[in-house]
Design a protein around this motif. Structure first.
Motif, PDB file in Angstrom:
ATOM      1  N   GLY A 159       0.824  -1.211   0.000  1.00 35.35           N
ATOM      2  CA  GLY A 159       0.000   0.000   0.000  1.00 35.35           C
ATOM      3  C   GLY A 159       0.855   1.256   0.000  1.00 35.35           C
ATOM      4  O   GLY A 159       2.007   1.247   0.454  1.00 35.35           O
ATOM      5  N   HIS A 160       0.258   2.334  -0.459  1.00 37.78           N
ATOM      6  CA  HIS A 160       0.948   3.624  -0.462  1.00 37.78           C
ATOM      7  C   HIS A 160       0.859   4.257   0.935  1.00 37.78           C
ATOM      8  O   HIS A 160      -0.181   4.181   1.594  1.00 37.78           O
ATOM      9  N   GLY A 161       1.925   4.885   1.378  1.00 34.92           N
ATOM     10  CA  GLY A 161       1.880   5.673   2.614  1.00 34.92           C
ATOM     11  C   GLY A 161       1.793   4.812   3.865  1.00 34.92           C
ATOM     12  O   GLY A 161       2.422   3.765   3.956  1.00 34.92           O
ATOM     13  N   LYS A 162       0.958   5.254   4.823  1.00 31.25           N
ATOM     14  CA  LYS A 162       0.969   4.570   6.125  1.00 31.25           C
ATOM     15  C   LYS A 162      -0.054   3.441   6.225  1.00 31.25           C
ATOM     16  O   LYS A 162      -0.249   2.889   7.306  1.00 31.25           O
ATOM     17  N   ALA A 163      -0.717   3.134   5.113  1.00 28.58           N
ATOM     18  CA  ALA A 163      -1.706   2.052   5.156  1.00 28.58           C
ATOM     19  C   ALA A 163      -1.440   1.042   4.050  1.00 28.58           C
ATOM     20  O   ALA A 163      -0.987   1.404   2.952  1.00 28.58           O
ATOM     21  N   PHE A 164      -1.758  -0.213   4.354  1.00 32.96           N
ATOM     22  CA  PHE A 164      -1.908  -1.202   3.281  1.00 32.96           C
ATOM     23  C   PHE A 164      -3.281  -0.876   2.681  1.00 32.96           C
ATOM     24  O   PHE A 164      -3.378  -0.393   1.567  1.00 32.96           O
ATOM     25  N   ALA A 165      -4.327  -1.048   3.459  1.00 35.28           N
ATOM     26  CA  ALA A 165      -5.667  -0.551   3.101  1.00 35.28           C
ATOM     27  C   ALA A 165      -6.494  -0.521   4.389  1.00 35.28           C
ATOM     28  O   ALA A 165      -6.530  -1.507   5.125  1.00 35.28           O
ATOM     29  N   ALA A 166      -7.149   0.645   4.619  1.00 34.70           N
ATOM     30  CA  ALA A 166      -7.910   0.818   5.876  1.00 34.70           C
ATOM     31  C   ALA A 166      -9.339   0.308   5.746  1.00 34.70           C
ATOM     32  O   ALA A 166     -10.249   0.842   6.374  1.00 34.70           O
ATOM     33  N   GLY A 167      -9.542  -0.683   4.896  1.00 38.86           N
ATOM     34  CA  GLY A 167     -10.861  -1.311   4.823  1.00 38.86           C
ATOM     35  C   GLY A 167     -11.632  -0.917   3.596  1.00 38.86           C
ATOM     36  O   GLY A 167     -11.122  -0.239   2.694  1.00 38.86           O
ATOM     37  N   ALA A 168     -12.890  -1.353   3.576  1.00 35.74           N
ATOM     38  CA  ALA A 168     -13.782  -0.921   2.495  1.00 35.74           C
ATOM     39  C   ALA A 168     -14.010   0.576   2.657  1.00 35.74           C
ATOM     40  O   ALA A 168     -13.902   1.108   3.779  1.00 35.74           O
ATOM     41  N   ASP A 169     -14.316   1.242   1.555  1.00 31.37           N
ATOM     42  CA  ASP A 169     -14.534   2.689   1.607  1.00 31.37           C
ATOM     43  C   ASP A 169     -15.885   2.979   2.278  1.00 31.37           C
ATOM     44  O   ASP A 169     -16.947   2.740   1.686  1.00 31.37           O
ATOM     45  N   ILE A 170     -15.811   3.479   3.496  1.00 27.34           N
ATOM     46  CA  ILE A 170     -17.032   3.674   4.292  1.00 27.34           C
ATOM     47  C   ILE A 170     -17.922   4.743   3.651  1.00 27.34           C
ATOM     48  O   ILE A 170     -19.146   4.639   3.645  1.00 27.34           O
ATOM     49  N   GLN A 171     -17.284   5.747   3.056  1.00 25.65           N
ATOM     50  CA  GLN A 171     -18.023   6.808   2.361  1.00 25.65           C
ATOM     51  C   GLN A 171     -18.905   6.219   1.262  1.00 25.65           C
ATOM     52  O   GLN A 171     -20.083   6.535   1.144  1.00 25.65           O
ATOM     53  N   GLU A 172     -18.306   5.336   0.463  1.00 26.30           N
ATOM     54  CA  GLU A 172     -19.052   4.736  -0.644  1.00 26.30           C
ATOM     55  C   GLU A 172     -20.102   3.752  -0.123  1.00 26.30           C
ATOM     56  O   GLU A 172     -21.228   3.700  -0.635  1.00 26.30           O
ATOM     57  N   MET A 173     -19.738   3.011   0.924  1.00 22.23           N
ATOM     58  CA  MET A 173     -20.627   1.952   1.431  1.00 22.23           C
ATOM     59  C   MET A 173     -21.903   2.494   2.065  1.00 22.23           C
ATOM     60  O   MET A 173     -22.933   1.844   2.037  1.00 22.23           O
ATOM     61  N   GLN A 174     -21.794   3.709   2.654  1.00 21.04           N
ATOM     62  CA  GLN A 174     -22.923   4.177   3.480  1.00 21.04           C
ATOM     63  C   GLN A 174     -24.220   4.359   2.695  1.00 21.04           C
ATOM     64  O   GLN A 174     -25.302   4.282   3.252  1.00 21.04           O
ATOM     65  N   ASP A 175     -24.117   4.567   1.377  1.00 16.67           N
ATOM     66  CA  ASP A 175     -25.335   4.788   0.593  1.00 16.67           C
ATOM     67  C   ASP A 175     -25.861   3.514  -0.066  1.00 16.67           C
ATOM     68  O   ASP A 175     -26.798   3.559  -0.856  1.00 16.67           O
ATOM     69  N   MET A 176     -25.237   2.377   0.230  1.00 15.12           N
ATOM     70  CA  MET A 176     -25.660   1.146  -0.467  1.00 15.12           C
ATOM     71  C   MET A 176     -26.950   0.592   0.111  1.00 15.12           C
ATOM     72  O   MET A 176     -27.169   0.642   1.329  1.00 15.12           O
ATOM     73  N   SER A 177     -27.759   0.036  -0.770  1.00 22.11           N
ATOM     74  CA  SER A 177     -28.943  -0.695  -0.306  1.00 22.11           C
ATOM     75  C   SER A 177     -28.466  -2.082   0.129  1.00 22.11           C
ATOM     76  O   SER A 177     -27.314  -2.471  -0.148  1.00 22.11           O
ATOM     77  N   SER A 178     -29.363  -2.840   0.760  1.00 22.66           N
ATOM     78  CA  SER A 178     -29.010  -4.176   1.208  1.00 22.66           C
ATOM     79  C   SER A 178     -28.548  -5.043   0.019  1.00 22.66           C
ATOM     80  O   SER A 178     -27.519  -5.727   0.094  1.00 22.66           O
TER      81      SER A 178
END
Ligand code: CO8
Length: 257
Positions: free
Chosen positions: A56-75
């Motif tokens: 990963g770039h910088g201080k993370a490998f990956a901090a998880g799924a993108d919470i911003q994108e996920m918050q608007d998802m339907s079930s």
């Protein structure tokens, strides 16, 4: 293809893939997943390439799924996103190349799941691991409930999920979530050392060993052993890489693969 979320360093016989979303600690969004999928489909056709490193770039490998994108998802959208990513991540085990996670920093949630999907993992001493989904009121969606108990054990997996505590690199090593911890200052040098070490092995045998181990895990012990005998034999015979490797040893020279 011009990737927006990945940086690819292609070398003659190996390749480094860097997750690159600097504004969100390389959080995994749908663009990144599509790009990963495209990258895997292309690189697996490369018969010369024996090793893929994911970092990963910088201080993370990956901090998880993108919470911003996920918050608007339907079930329904969340379920299909989960299934699509599982497919992309689990494809790693079927690729002919060895895929190694170089965990440079935070590997959380979906980031830890991507790390676990790799064939094995090397952690920098700065790496941190966690499955914090329950803090968000979620369960993991990229296969952690199935992979983590298999990599560690049921109780350790449930402890990690239910406390959502982060583990440092040495704690992850104790659980055998990673195979080595390397001091941060030596992390880049270790990468080259590993590339060279693996690059010395017989290339055909290297491709076969990954397949034997992963495929064998889904078979009965007996069937797995039969598959091993078959593949063992396939490396013998005149002009085989096995013949060359054994001859080189006996003549005290380097093999010419
Ligand atoms: N998604 C989106 N943005 C993120 C994420 C993320 N997962 N993680 C960090 N960011 C963003 C932050 O919002 C911040 O943005 P901004 O600068 O615009 O405020 C930026 O990255 C830097 O982050 P921080 O300021 O928080 O950095 P810190 O060094 O203070 O903290 C942490 C680092 C501890 C890693 C912290 O960012 C954190 O806790 N991140 C969230 C970790 C997390 O909960 N991950 C799990 C997500 S859920 C998941 O992965 C489930 C997968 C299954 C999905 C199923 C499919 C639908």
């Amino acid at each position: 293809m011009d990737y927006q979320t990945l940086k690819i360093n292609k070398h003659e016989k190996w390749c480094e893939l860097i997750l690159h979303r600097p504004d969100s600690l390389n959080a995994i969004n749908s663009v990144l997943v599509n790009e990963l999928s495209h990258f895997f489909e292309e690189i697996e056709k490369d018969e010369e390439c024996y090793l893929i490193i994911i970092t990963g770039h910088g201080k993370a490998f990956a901090a998880g799924a993108d919470i911003q994108e996920m918050q608007d998802m339907s079930s329904g959208q969340a379920s299909s996103f989960s299934a699509k990513i599982q497919e992309v991540f689990l494809h790693i085990k079927e690729m002919p190349q060895l895929v190694v996670g170089f965990i440079n920093g935070y590997a959380l949630g979906g980031g830890m799941e991507l790390a676990m999907a790799c064939d094995f993992r090397i952690a920098s001493s700065k790496a941190q691991f966690g499955q914090p989904e329950l803090k968000l009121g979620l369960v993991p969606g990229f296969a952690a409930t199935q992979i983590l108990p298999r990599l560690t054990n049921v109780a350790d997996a449930l402890f990690m999920f239910s406390t959502a505590e982060m583990l440092n690199a040495y704690q992850a090593l104790e659980l055998r979530l990673v195979q080595q911890v390397v001091p941060e200052a030596e992390f880049q040098d270790y990468k080259i050392k590993l590339v060279d070490e693996i690059g010395m092995q017989g290339p055909q045998a290297l491709r076969k060993i990954k397949n034997l181990v992963h495929k064998g895990m889904a078979m009965s012990f007996k069937d797995g052993c039969a598959m091993e005998s078959q593949e063992f034999g396939s490396l013998f015979g005149s002009r085989s890489q096995g013949e060359e490797g054994m001859k080189a040893f006996l003549h005290k020279r380097k093999p010419k693969w």
